[in-house]
Structures are given as structure tokens and as C-alpha cells.
Design a protein around this motif. Structure first.
Motif, PDB file in Angstrom:
ATOM      1  N   VAL A 192      16.314   7.365  -7.845  1.00  0.00           N
ATOM      2  CA  VAL A 192      16.746   6.270  -8.711  1.00  0.00           C
ATOM      3  C   VAL A 192      15.883   5.065  -8.403  1.00  0.00           C
ATOM      4  CG1 VAL A 192      18.657   4.695  -9.211  1.00  0.00           C
ATOM      5  CG2 VAL A 192      19.123   7.113  -8.783  1.00  0.00           C
ATOM      6  N   SER A 193      15.508   4.322  -9.435  1.00  0.00           N
ATOM      7  CA  SER A 193      14.718   3.113  -9.208  1.00  0.00           C
ATOM      8  C   SER A 193      15.098   2.030 -10.204  1.00  0.00           C
ATOM      9  CB  SER A 193      13.225   3.426  -9.346  1.00  0.00           C
ATOM     10  OG  SER A 193      12.461   2.269  -9.113  1.00  0.00           O
ATOM     11  N   ASP A 194      15.291   0.813  -9.710  1.00  0.00           N
ATOM     12  CA  ASP A 194      15.463  -0.335 -10.589  1.00  0.00           C
ATOM     13  C   ASP A 194      14.100  -0.730 -11.132  1.00  0.00           C
ATOM     14  OD1 ASP A 194      18.162  -0.382 -10.023  1.00  0.00           O
ATOM     15  OD2 ASP A 194      17.995  -1.979  -8.534  1.00  0.00           O
ATOM     16  N   GLY A 195      14.094  -1.394 -12.280  1.00  0.00           N
ATOM     17  CA  GLY A 195      12.853  -1.891 -12.854  1.00  0.00           C
ATOM     18  C   GLY A 195      12.347  -3.103 -12.079  1.00  0.00           C
ATOM     19  N   ASN A 196      11.405  -3.811 -12.676  1.00  0.00           N
ATOM     20  CA  ASN A 196      10.822  -5.003 -12.060  1.00  0.00           C
ATOM     21  C   ASN A 196      10.961  -6.190 -13.004  1.00  0.00           C
ATOM     22  OD1 ASN A 196       9.561  -3.844  -9.581  1.00  0.00           O
ATOM     23  ND2 ASN A 196       8.551  -2.571 -11.106  1.00  0.00           N
ATOM     24  N   ALA A 197      11.038  -7.380 -12.426  1.00  0.00           N
ATOM     25  CA  ALA A 197      11.136  -8.600 -13.227  1.00  0.00           C
ATOM     26  C   ALA A 197       9.772  -8.955 -13.819  1.00  0.00           C
ATOM     27  CB  ALA A 197      11.646  -9.750 -12.368  1.00  0.00           C
ATOM     28  N   GLY A 198       9.789  -9.571 -14.986  1.00  0.00           N
ATOM     29  CA  GLY A 198       8.562 -10.074 -15.605  1.00  0.00           C
ATOM     30  C   GLY A 198       8.158 -11.399 -14.983  1.00  0.00           C
ATOM     31  N   GLY A 199       6.912 -11.796 -15.190  1.00  0.00           N
ATOM     32  CA  GLY A 199       6.397 -13.033 -14.619  1.00  0.00           C
ATOM     33  C   GLY A 199       6.634 -14.241 -15.510  1.00  0.00           C
ATOM     34  N   ALA A 200       6.633 -15.420 -14.896  1.00  0.00           N
ATOM     35  CA  ALA A 200       6.830 -16.678 -15.623  1.00  0.00           C
ATOM     36  C   ALA A 200       5.517 -17.159 -16.240  1.00  0.00           C
ATOM     37  CB  ALA A 200       7.383 -17.746 -14.682  1.00  0.00           C
ATOM     38  N   THR A 201       5.616 -17.781 -17.407  1.00  0.00           N
ATOM     39  CA  THR A 201       4.486 -18.396 -18.101  1.00  0.00           C
ATOM     40  C   THR A 201       4.706 -19.900 -18.092  1.00  0.00           C
ATOM     41  OG1 THR A 201       4.104 -16.468 -19.502  1.00  0.00           O
ATOM     42  CG2 THR A 201       3.337 -18.592 -20.346  1.00  0.00           C
ATOM     43  N   SER A 202       3.630 -20.667 -17.848  1.00  0.00           N
ATOM     44  CA  SER A 202       3.792 -22.124 -17.832  1.00  0.00           C
ATOM     45  C   SER A 202       2.527 -22.820 -18.302  1.00  0.00           C
ATOM     46  CB  SER A 202       4.157 -22.606 -16.422  1.00  0.00           C
ATOM     47  OG  SER A 202       3.093 -22.352 -15.527  1.00  0.00           O
ATOM     48  N   ILE A 203       2.691 -24.071 -18.692  1.00  0.00           N
ATOM     49  CA  ILE A 203       1.566 -24.954 -18.987  1.00  0.00           C
ATOM     50  C   ILE A 203       1.900 -26.312 -18.387  1.00  0.00           C
ATOM     51  CG2 ILE A 203       2.438 -25.484 -21.303  1.00  0.00           C
ATOM     52  CD1 ILE A 203      -0.577 -25.885 -22.098  1.00  0.00           C
ATOM     53  N   SER A 204       0.915 -26.895 -17.692  1.00  0.00           N
ATOM     54  CA  SER A 204       1.143 -28.177 -17.030  1.00  0.00           C
ATOM     55  C   SER A 204      -0.117 -29.027 -17.106  1.00  0.00           C
ATOM     56  CB  SER A 204       1.538 -27.969 -15.566  1.00  0.00           C
ATOM     57  OG  SER A 204       0.494 -27.310 -14.866  1.00  0.00           O
ATOM     58  N   GLY A 205       0.065 -30.314 -16.956  1.00  0.00           N
ATOM     59  CA  GLY A 205      -1.033 -31.280 -16.923  1.00  0.00           C
ATOM     60  C   GLY A 205      -0.481 -32.624 -16.526  1.00  0.00           C
ATOM     61  N   SER A 206      -1.363 -33.533 -16.157  1.00  0.00           N
ATOM     62  CA  SER A 206      -0.918 -34.824 -15.626  1.00  0.00           C
ATOM     63  C   SER A 206      -0.221 -35.700 -16.655  1.00  0.00           C
ATOM     64  CB  SER A 206      -2.108 -35.574 -15.017  1.00  0.00           C
ATOM     65  OG  SER A 206      -3.081 -35.855 -16.012  1.00  0.00           O
ATOM     66  N   ASP A 207      -0.427 -35.434 -17.944  1.00  0.00           N
ATOM     67  CA  ASP A 207       0.169 -36.298 -18.964  1.00  0.00           C
ATOM     68  C   ASP A 207       1.152 -35.581 -19.887  1.00  0.00           C
ATOM     69  OD1 ASP A 207      -1.722 -34.800 -20.292  1.00  0.00           O
ATOM     70  OD2 ASP A 207      -2.544 -36.475 -21.441  1.00  0.00           O
ATOM     71  N   ILE A 208       1.614 -34.391 -19.478  1.00  0.00           N
ATOM     72  CA  ILE A 208       2.628 -33.676 -20.244  1.00  0.00           C
ATOM     73  C   ILE A 208       3.737 -33.204 -19.312  1.00  0.00           C
ATOM     74  CG2 ILE A 208       1.024 -32.871 -22.049  1.00  0.00           C
ATOM     75  CD1 ILE A 208       1.084 -30.090 -20.681  1.00  0.00           C
ATOM     76  N   THR A 209       4.899 -32.942 -19.889  1.00  0.00           N
ATOM     77  CA  THR A 209       5.989 -32.338 -19.129  1.00  0.00           C
ATOM     78  C   THR A 209       5.693 -30.852 -18.979  1.00  0.00           C
ATOM     79  OG1 THR A 209       7.591 -33.926 -19.978  1.00  0.00           O
ATOM     80  CG2 THR A 209       8.475 -31.846 -19.135  1.00  0.00           C
ATOM     81  N   THR A 210       5.793 -30.338 -17.774  1.00  0.00           N
ATOM     82  CA  THR A 210       5.531 -28.921 -17.540  1.00  0.00           C
ATOM     83  C   THR A 210       6.533 -28.067 -18.300  1.00  0.00           C
ATOM     84  OG1 THR A 210       4.587 -29.351 -15.361  1.00  0.00           O
ATOM     85  CG2 THR A 210       5.405 -27.113 -15.767  1.00  0.00           C
TER      86      THR A 210
END
Length: 158
Positions: A94-112
């Protein structure tokens, strides 16, 4: 991804990023940005003698949406979450699956903006169907969107 003025007219360009990268624009522009977290993988099981075996689906990633003003010369970091790795099993396992990865965008003048990856599906083997229920992977959240922060759907449950 970007709306750019050209000769007094508005041009619409679509940019899709499927790998992590940085963006340093040569000009200012406004864009409608979607950050979508990767989905989780499903659980798996191989028929164990005398047991009831099930696997549930992985959950969907979150989805953040923003209208952002990008500034010439500012470096923005785009991180693309990896899709969950599928599971392999051997006989009577028996095996559980795996979680997906997070996606992000960031910069000094925007909210992440962050869209979290979907949760892992579950695998199980039980001797009684009366007590045999499993939840699917959780649908995950998103933050930082100035238009919407949407939670992904949960994986199929049994």
C-alpha cells in the motif's frame, strides 16, 4: 500574461511559464496573473489476499489571481510547483500518493502570490468493508491574489 500599449493600441500577449525563472521587464506593463499549484498524486494498493484495497485521488492545487503592475528593471521570481510524483508499489503493498508543489510569484513591488500544491491521495487495505473509508487528497489554498484566492478541489474519496 501582459497587456502592453503599442502605437496607441492595446496588445494582449499571453506568457505561460512551466519552469521556474526570473523576469526583469524592459518596460512597465500591467498583467492579469494566475498562479496555480500542482496537483497531488493518487494513492495506490496491490491486491492483498483477503483484503479490500482502495486508492483515492490526489487533491487539486490552489489558484491565486491578481492584476499586477510590473516595473521596468525590477526582478520578479516565478517558482513553478512540480507535479506530484506518481507512486509505484510491489505485490501486496500500500502506498499513499505525494503532495504537489507550490507555485508563486514575488518581487519587491508586488504582493507575493502563492498557490499551494494539492494533497496526496491515500492507499489502504482493510479486512472489513464496514470500516473501509478513505479521504481523497485535500484541495489546497492560495494567498496573495488581489482578485481571487481559490481552493482546489479534494481528490475522490471512498
Amino acid at each position: 500574461m501582459a497587456l502592453v500599449g503599442v502605437n496607441g493600441q492595446t496588445q494582449i500577449f499571453d506568457y505561460y511559464y512551466t519552469i521556474s525563472t526570473t523576469l526583469t521587464p524592459a518596460f512597465n506593463f500591467t498583467a492579469l496573473v494566475h498562479a496555480i499549484g500542482a496537483g497531488g498524486s493518487g494513492g495506490a494498493t496491490d491486491g492483498e489476499s483477503g483484503k479490500i484495497c482502495i486508492g483515492t485521488g490526489g487533491g487539486a492545487g490552489g489558484h491565486a489571481i491578481s492584476k499586477l503592475n510590473f516595473t521596468s528593471g525590477v526582478t520578479y521570481t516565478i517558482t513553478i510547483g512540480a507535479g506530484a510524483t506518481g507512486v509505484t508499489i510491489s505485490a501486496a503493498s500500500v502506498s499513499d500518493g505525494n503532495a504537489g508543489g507550490a507555485t508563486s510569484i514575488s518581487g519587491s513591488d508586488i504582493t507575493t502570490m502563492t498557490a499551494n500544491g494539492g494533497g496526496a491521495g491515500q492507499g489502504s487495505a482493510r479486512t472489513s468493508i464496514a470500516k473501509h473509508t478513505e479521504v481523497g487528497g485535500s484541495g489546497c489554498t492560495a494567498t496573495g491574489g488581489n482578485i481571487a484566492n481559490l481552493t482546489g478541489g479534494a481528490g475522490g474519496a471512498v
